[in-house]
Design an enzyme around this catalytic site. Structure first.
Site, PDB file in Angstrom:
ATOM      1  N   CYS A 147       0.821  -1.208   0.000  1.00 22.36           N
ATOM      2  CA  CYS A 147       0.000   0.000   0.000  1.00 22.36           C
ATOM      3  C   CYS A 147       0.861   1.267   0.000  1.00 22.36           C
ATOM      4  CB  CYS A 147      -0.995  -0.027   1.151  1.00 22.36           C
ATOM      5  SG  CYS A 147      -2.369   1.127   0.905  1.00 22.36           S
ATOM      6  N   HIS A 149      -3.791  -4.567   0.687  1.00 22.84           N
ATOM      7  CA  HIS A 149      -3.325  -5.033   2.006  1.00 22.84           C
ATOM      8  C   HIS A 149      -3.460  -6.553   2.089  1.00 22.84           C
ATOM      9  CE1 HIS A 149      -2.670  -1.281   4.340  1.00 22.84           C
ATOM     10  NE2 HIS A 149      -3.495  -0.775   3.434  1.00 22.84           N
ATOM     11  N   GLU A 152      -2.239  -8.576   4.119  1.00 20.77           N
ATOM     12  CA  GLU A 152      -2.341  -9.075   5.496  1.00 20.77           C
ATOM     13  C   GLU A 152      -3.786  -9.188   5.965  1.00 20.77           C
ATOM     14  OE1 GLU A 152      -1.890  -4.549   6.055  1.00 20.77           O
ATOM     15  OE2 GLU A 152      -1.247  -6.105   4.637  1.00 20.77           O
TER      16      GLU A 152
END
Length: 233
Positions: free
Chosen positions: A112, A207, A209
């Site tokens: 990002c 993102h 994660e």
């Protein structure tokens, strides 16, 4: 087996009630994704001074998400009113970290804001705002097409992913040597790589994660970073 050390620059936080003071933080999901991959995630303090000597002890770097870069960092003479959480020290540290990791071939995954940092570090520019709520990629999960033959494809093992996004800015002009490895349906650049990089490097605008705990394609990015760090790529 010793876990390779993965440096993750901390993000400044104005409030952190559990700690009673302002803090330097990293997202728990990000830390857990590196840990699942077999790495030892280490938050490092953004500070003035020499970056190369601080990175010498690490096996890899993860540039995480965060607030916006100051527009003057990529040559803009004005600032859009949606630009937020700009911090000059954070900018200087992250840009230095990106340039140093690329220069020495230290395995690098940029996420990002991290992708935008690398782009700006190599002379690229950003769109300061994508056009408001109807066009920005905030709180949005959408499909991203990945170009075949890229490190991004190798890491995720797919050519299409469902990406969890939170950004209102995007790449305008890619930096020196960078190639686009992924795009959203609206044309937004979602991945960048440097084919001539000395070491392993890939970056994504989303993102990973957020969904890595349940999506092997997203976890694959962290696995690939740690694998490159362990192998010394």
């Amino acid at each position: 087996m010793t876990r390779p050390l993965i440096a993750i620059p901390a993000r400044f936080s104005a409030t952190a009630s559990a700690l009673r003071y302002a803090a330097e933080v990293n997202a728990r999901a990000l830390i857990e994704a590196v840990w699942r991959a077999g790495g030892e995630p280490v938050s490092i303090h953004p500070a003035d001074g020499e970056v190369a000597s601080r990175l010498a002890r690490f096996d890899g770097v993860l540039l995480p998400g965060g607030g916006d870069l100051a527009p003057h960092r990529y040559g803009a003479t004005d600032t859009h009113d949606t630009v937020y959480d700009v911090d000059d020290l954070q900018d200087a540290f992250d840009l230095g970290l990106a340039r140093t990791a690329l220069h020495f071939g230290l395995p690098l995954l940029a996420v990002c804001r991290g992708l935008q940092v690398v782009n700006v570090a190599l002379g690229g520019t950003l769109h300061q705002d994508m056009g408001g709520p109807e066009r920005e990629h905030r709180h949005l999960v959408h499909p991203v097409a990945i170009r075949a033959g890229t490190l991004l494809e190798q890491a995720t093992s797919v050519q299409k992913v469902e990406a969890s996004c939170y950004h209102h800015q995007r790449v305008d002009r890619p930096g020196r040597g960078l190639t686009v490895t992924a795009r959203a349906a609206d044309g937004t650049v979602e991945g960048l790589e440097l084919p001539d990089a000395h070491g392993w490097f890939t970056s994504v605008q989303w993102h990973p994660e957020d969904t890595a705990h349940e999506d092997t394609a997203q976890q694959g990015l962290f696995d690939a970073l740690v694998r490159a760090a362990r192998d010394g790529d």
